[in-house]
Motif scaffolding. Structure first.
Motif, PDB file in Angstrom:
ATOM      1  N   THR A 217       0.823  -1.213   0.000  1.00 53.44           N
ATOM      2  CA  THR A 217       0.000   0.000   0.000  1.00 53.44           C
ATOM      3  C   THR A 217       0.852   1.257   0.000  1.00 53.44           C
ATOM      4  O   THR A 217       0.461   2.266  -0.594  1.00 53.44           O
ATOM      5  CB  THR A 217      -0.974  -0.003   1.186  1.00 53.44           C
ATOM      6  OG1 THR A 217      -0.263  -0.236   2.414  1.00 53.44           O
ATOM      7  CG2 THR A 217      -2.015  -1.090   1.010  1.00 53.44           C
ATOM      8  N   ARG A 218       2.020   1.203   0.635  1.00 54.72           N
ATOM      9  CA  ARG A 218       2.933   2.351   0.508  1.00 54.72           C
ATOM     10  C   ARG A 218       3.403   2.462  -0.942  1.00 54.72           C
ATOM     11  O   ARG A 218       3.566   3.572  -1.469  1.00 54.72           O
ATOM     12  CB  ARG A 218       4.132   2.187   1.451  1.00 54.72           C
ATOM     13  CG  ARG A 218       5.069   3.386   1.458  1.00 54.72           C
ATOM     14  CD  ARG A 218       4.355   4.644   1.919  1.00 54.72           C
ATOM     15  NE  ARG A 218       5.195   5.836   1.844  1.00 54.72           N
ATOM     16  CZ  ARG A 218       5.339   6.585   0.760  1.00 54.72           C
ATOM     17  NH1 ARG A 218       4.688   6.253  -0.361  1.00 54.72           N
ATOM     18  NH2 ARG A 218       6.085   7.661   0.768  1.00 54.72           N
ATOM     19  N   SER A 220       1.575   1.657  -3.521  1.00 53.81           N
ATOM     20  CA  SER A 220       0.455   2.194  -4.306  1.00 53.81           C
ATOM     21  C   SER A 220       0.383   3.707  -4.230  1.00 53.81           C
ATOM     22  O   SER A 220      -0.075   4.367  -5.172  1.00 53.81           O
ATOM     23  CB  SER A 220      -0.865   1.572  -3.840  1.00 53.81           C
ATOM     24  OG  SER A 220      -1.273   2.101  -2.582  1.00 53.81           O
ATOM     25  N   ILE A 221       0.820   4.279  -3.109  1.00 54.39           N
ATOM     26  CA  ILE A 221       0.886   5.732  -2.990  1.00 54.39           C
ATOM     27  C   ILE A 221       2.025   6.277  -3.864  1.00 54.39           C
ATOM     28  O   ILE A 221       1.890   7.294  -4.549  1.00 54.39           O
ATOM     29  CB  ILE A 221       1.110   6.148  -1.524  1.00 54.39           C
ATOM     30  CG1 ILE A 221      -0.105   5.774  -0.659  1.00 54.39           C
ATOM     31  CG2 ILE A 221       1.423   7.636  -1.418  1.00 54.39           C
ATOM     32  CD1 ILE A 221      -1.321   6.623  -0.884  1.00 54.39           C
ATOM     33  N   ASP A 224       1.363   6.748  -7.738  1.00 54.45           N
ATOM     34  CA  ASP A 224       0.348   7.698  -8.190  1.00 54.45           C
ATOM     35  C   ASP A 224       1.010   8.917  -8.820  1.00 54.45           C
ATOM     36  O   ASP A 224       2.054   9.395  -8.348  1.00 54.45           O
ATOM     37  CB  ASP A 224      -0.527   8.164  -7.024  1.00 54.45           C
ATOM     38  CG  ASP A 224      -1.563   7.124  -6.623  1.00 54.45           C
ATOM     39  OD1 ASP A 224      -1.775   6.189  -7.399  1.00 54.45           O
ATOM     40  OD2 ASP A 224      -2.145   7.274  -5.537  1.00 54.45           O
ATOM     41  N   TRP A 244      -6.498  -3.514   0.388  1.00 49.83           N
ATOM     42  CA  TRP A 244      -5.380  -2.588   0.198  1.00 49.83           C
ATOM     43  C   TRP A 244      -5.862  -1.194  -0.179  1.00 49.83           C
ATOM     44  O   TRP A 244      -5.184  -0.199   0.120  1.00 49.83           O
ATOM     45  CB  TRP A 244      -4.320  -3.131  -0.743  1.00 49.83           C
ATOM     46  CG  TRP A 244      -4.583  -3.242  -2.208  1.00 49.83           C
ATOM     47  CD1 TRP A 244      -4.891  -4.376  -2.895  1.00 49.83           C
ATOM     48  CD2 TRP A 244      -4.470  -2.206  -3.196  1.00 49.83           C
ATOM     49  NE1 TRP A 244      -5.006  -4.107  -4.241  1.00 49.83           N
ATOM     50  CE2 TRP A 244      -4.738  -2.792  -4.453  1.00 49.83           C
ATOM     51  CE3 TRP A 244      -4.161  -0.850  -3.139  1.00 49.83           C
ATOM     52  CZ2 TRP A 244      -4.732  -2.052  -5.642  1.00 49.83           C
ATOM     53  CZ3 TRP A 244      -4.150  -0.107  -4.318  1.00 49.83           C
ATOM     54  CH2 TRP A 244      -4.434  -0.718  -5.564  1.00 49.83           C
ATOM     55  N   HIS A 245      -7.047  -1.090  -0.781  1.00 50.91           N
ATOM     56  CA  HIS A 245      -7.614   0.245  -1.021  1.00 50.91           C
ATOM     57  C   HIS A 245      -7.835   0.967   0.302  1.00 50.91           C
ATOM     58  O   HIS A 245      -7.612   2.189   0.409  1.00 50.91           O
ATOM     59  CB  HIS A 245      -8.947   0.137  -1.761  1.00 50.91           C
ATOM     60  CG  HIS A 245      -8.831  -0.395  -3.153  1.00 50.91           C
ATOM     61  ND1 HIS A 245      -9.936  -0.743  -3.916  1.00 50.91           N
ATOM     62  CD2 HIS A 245      -7.747  -0.659  -3.935  1.00 50.91           C
ATOM     63  CE1 HIS A 245      -9.529  -1.198  -5.101  1.00 50.91           C
ATOM     64  NE2 HIS A 245      -8.211  -1.146  -5.123  1.00 50.91           N
ATOM     65  N   LYS A 248      -4.447   2.113   1.589  1.00 53.68           N
ATOM     66  CA  LYS A 248      -4.002   3.243   0.745  1.00 53.68           C
ATOM     67  C   LYS A 248      -4.683   4.531   1.212  1.00 53.68           C
ATOM     68  O   LYS A 248      -4.051   5.591   1.278  1.00 53.68           O
ATOM     69  CB  LYS A 248      -4.343   2.956  -0.719  1.00 53.68           C
ATOM     70  CG  LYS A 248      -3.944   4.058  -1.712  1.00 53.68           C
ATOM     71  CD  LYS A 248      -4.360   3.653  -3.125  1.00 53.68           C
ATOM     72  CE  LYS A 248      -4.072   4.761  -4.133  1.00 53.68           C
ATOM     73  NZ  LYS A 248      -2.632   4.909  -4.419  1.00 53.68           N
ATOM     74  N   TRP A 251      -3.096   5.799   4.481  1.00 50.02           N
ATOM     75  CA  TRP A 251      -1.826   6.480   4.232  1.00 50.02           C
ATOM     76  C   TRP A 251      -2.061   7.935   3.837  1.00 50.02           C
ATOM     77  O   TRP A 251      -1.298   8.824   4.229  1.00 50.02           O
ATOM     78  CB  TRP A 251      -1.058   5.786   3.116  1.00 50.02           C
ATOM     79  CG  TRP A 251      -0.297   4.551   3.496  1.00 50.02           C
ATOM     80  CD1 TRP A 251      -0.599   3.261   3.174  1.00 50.02           C
ATOM     81  CD2 TRP A 251       0.927   4.479   4.243  1.00 50.02           C
ATOM     82  NE1 TRP A 251       0.341   2.394   3.682  1.00 50.02           N
ATOM     83  CE2 TRP A 251       1.297   3.114   4.342  1.00 50.02           C
ATOM     84  CE3 TRP A 251       1.740   5.437   4.838  1.00 50.02           C
ATOM     85  CZ2 TRP A 251       2.441   2.684   4.998  1.00 50.02           C
ATOM     86  CZ3 TRP A 251       2.893   5.012   5.500  1.00 50.02           C
ATOM     87  CH2 TRP A 251       3.232   3.648   5.580  1.00 50.02           C
ATOM     88  N   SER A 252      -3.090   8.183   3.035  1.00 51.90           N
ATOM     89  CA  SER A 252      -3.293   9.523   2.470  1.00 51.90           C
ATOM     90  C   SER A 252      -4.194  10.404   3.328  1.00 51.90           C
ATOM     91  O   SER A 252      -4.327  11.601   3.040  1.00 51.90           O
ATOM     92  CB  SER A 252      -3.897   9.401   1.066  1.00 51.90           C
ATOM     93  OG  SER A 252      -5.196   8.828   1.124  1.00 51.90           O
TER      94      SER A 252
END
Length: 544
Positions: A217-218, A220-221, A224, A244-245, A248, A251-252
């Motif tokens: 997931t880190r 996936s950030i 982007d 994992w969405h 994600k 994280w944001s």
């Protein structure tokens, strides 16, 4: 062109190296706790069709209370807790609560038949089950057959009276006493046994750690093109994607908008209505009619998986957003991704470059690393890939080449370092978002006493990508009158989840064979042959 590609790859490498230098939280619950400290009263999850939304603080509190509830049930570190829920808040809460006490979640497909449910419960050794009330009939059919599961460890979400000693979800919601962690949980401890369709038949449980989820997931950030704080998930939660969405989103510091179920006809309207900035866009949704305001969404970046030809160009032109291909598997997470600024690569069919914490190589049939342009099997290594297949040491050994995971997919790599998928070694059928093991379908059909042999193959389908076609060879002396399509279909519907039931059926006198006497499926799927000719279509109820 090569200089432009060099600049893109240089920037990508620098970004990926910077991500790898980051310190990640120790566990998934630690990620939620950290996000709550920063974004406490923001909305974390919005199940918009049920009009349910929770803040970061509420989500954290719920996971703590349910974790305490599991502990009072007698669940301890290392115990497996099966979760059989549709897309609802209780799934997300259960997952993180299970992780808080060091237990392991076993997600279960709600469409499973009793046979499939029993297999996963017994294979995983699940001691507890969180199940939606509407799925109880499936559990009832295997009452007492799950060796490690007792009724007092079954928790029912939805409308339910405490029958047979079962608990209700509300019984887990222990009075809030704050998050008091009494168990030491480490990054390499298992968080999921995630079952995937196996090419050898029955599903295999991927052993995935806390660190696995934090790494992917880190990543996936990092890939982007722009930060996003309004994200959409519409896939079933028992798959890994919505899980994992969610991370994600944590994280944001954003909000994850959650649909009850996939819908190609409504997907684009959700993007517009909820001002979505990031999504994992389903290719088949592109078949929906174009509207004048498609280019006025808030969408910034979309992950596109397996898009080829000019499909990416059409997506970007239609939605005025960045769409980039990715390649991943349950076993390895996201392994390849196309940089957002690699505009010269759009439409070339590449899956991109290796992501943080992932190395990639291609090996030829001799096991040697392939030369640029040479086709071979893609192998992936790196931090926190799966720890193996649960209870299947032989399958684990076969899946690895030293520290390298063998994906079973055929790739080539160009002289610029970009990877391209060519085909697949594994016999999987991809129907919409579902992976179907051809071997499992064949094994079920071969249970019928009239069947000598069977072969399940993919056939192209405009709406679902691929459909399942079943070839049946009956035993000598028998005809289709002895085992007709109705019997085959009924048998499959009883033992297979609905998405696995073949759509097309063809009887064959004798299968084409290879020199090793295996069915030559390439002959059955020859592009020069009409795959639907003389096949029965169970959806349209006609012989083609």
């Amino acid at each position: 062109m090569k200089m432009e590609s060099l600049d893109v790859r240089g920037r990508w490498k620098a970004r990926m190296n910077a991500v790898e230098a980051c310190t990640l939280p120790e566990t998934v619950p630690d990620l939620l706790d950290s996000a709550t400290n920063r974004y406490g009263e923001r909305i974390a999850l919005n199940f918009f069709e049920d009009d349910i939304s929770v803040t970061y603080q509420t989500l954290r509190d719920l996971t703590c209370r349910v974790a305490d509830g599991f502990t009072k049930m007698g669940i301890t570190k290392g115990d497996r807790v099966a979760v059989m829920l549709s897309n609802r808040l209780e799934f997300a809460v259960s997952w993180i609560a299970i992780g808080r006490i060091g237990a392991i979640m076993v997600p279960i497909n709600p469409n499973y038949t009793p046979r499939e449910l029993l297999y996963v419960l017994n294979d995983s050794g699940a001691l507890a089950l969180v199940i939606e009330d509407s799925f109880l009939p499936t559990l009832t059919e295997i009452a007492g057959a799950a060796s490690s599961l007792k009724d007092d460890k079954v928790v029912v979400a939805g409308k339910h009276e405490n029958a047979n000693g079962r608990l209700h979800w509300d019984d887990l919601l222990v009075k809030d006493q704050g998050c008091v962690e009494t168990v030491q949980v480490a990054r390499d401890d298992l968080l999921n046994i995630q079952y995937t369709s196996g090419t050898t038949g029955l599903p295999k449980g991927c052993m995935l750690s806390h660190d696995y989820w934090l790494v992917i997931t880190r990543t996936s950030i990092a890939v982007d093109s722009e930060p996003a704080v309004r994200l959409l998930t519409a896939q079933p939660w028992f798959y890994m994607d919505p899980q994992w969405h969610l991370l994600k989103t944590l994280w944001s510091g954003g909000t994850l908008y959650c649909a009850k179920r996939p819908s190609l006809s409504r997907y684009i309207s959700w993007l517009k209505k909820y001002k979505i900035e990031w999504c994992q866009f389903p290719k088949l949704a592109m078949q929906q009619p174009t509207e004048d305001d498609d280019g006025n969404t808030r969408l910034k970046h979309a992950f596109l998986s397996g898009w080829r030809g000019d499909a990416e160009l059409h997506f970007e032109s239609r939605f005025a957003a960045t769409g980039r291909d990715i390649f991943g598997m349950t076993e390895i997470g996201m392994a390849l991704a196309m940089p957002g600024d690699a505009v010269n690569m759009i439409g070339k069919g590449s899956c991109g470059l290796p992501t943080p914490w992932r190395k990639a190589r291609i090996c030829n049939a001799s096991g040697e690393e392939a030369l640029p342009g040479e086709v071979g099997e893609l192998e992936i290594s790196g931090r926190a890939i799966l720890q193996g297949y649960w209870n299947k040491p032989e399958a684990t050994a076969a899946a690895f080449n030293g520290v390298w995971f063998r994906t079973g997919d055929l790739f080539r790599c160009d002289d610029q370092g970009y990877y391209y998928i060519v085909g697949r070694i594994k016999e999987m059928i991809r129907r919409s978002s579902e992976n179907i093991s051809a071997r499992e379908v064949e094994s079920v059909v071969q249970m019928l006493p009239e069947v000598f042999d069977a072969a399940a193959v993919p056939v192209p389908d405009e709406r679902r990508g691929e459909e399942v076609k079943l070839y049946i060879q009956l035993k000598p002396g028998l005809t289709p009158a002895d085992c007709d399509v109705a019997k085959l279909q009924s048998h499959c519907e009883r033992l297979l989840a609905p998405f696995k039931v073949p759509r097309y059926y063809s009887f064959i006198e004798e299968f084409p064979r290879t020199s090793s006497n295996k069915i030559a499926k390439s002959a059955l799927t020859n592009a020069a042959v009409d795959p639907l000719k003389n096949a029965y279509d169970r959806v349209d109820s006609i012989w083609r």
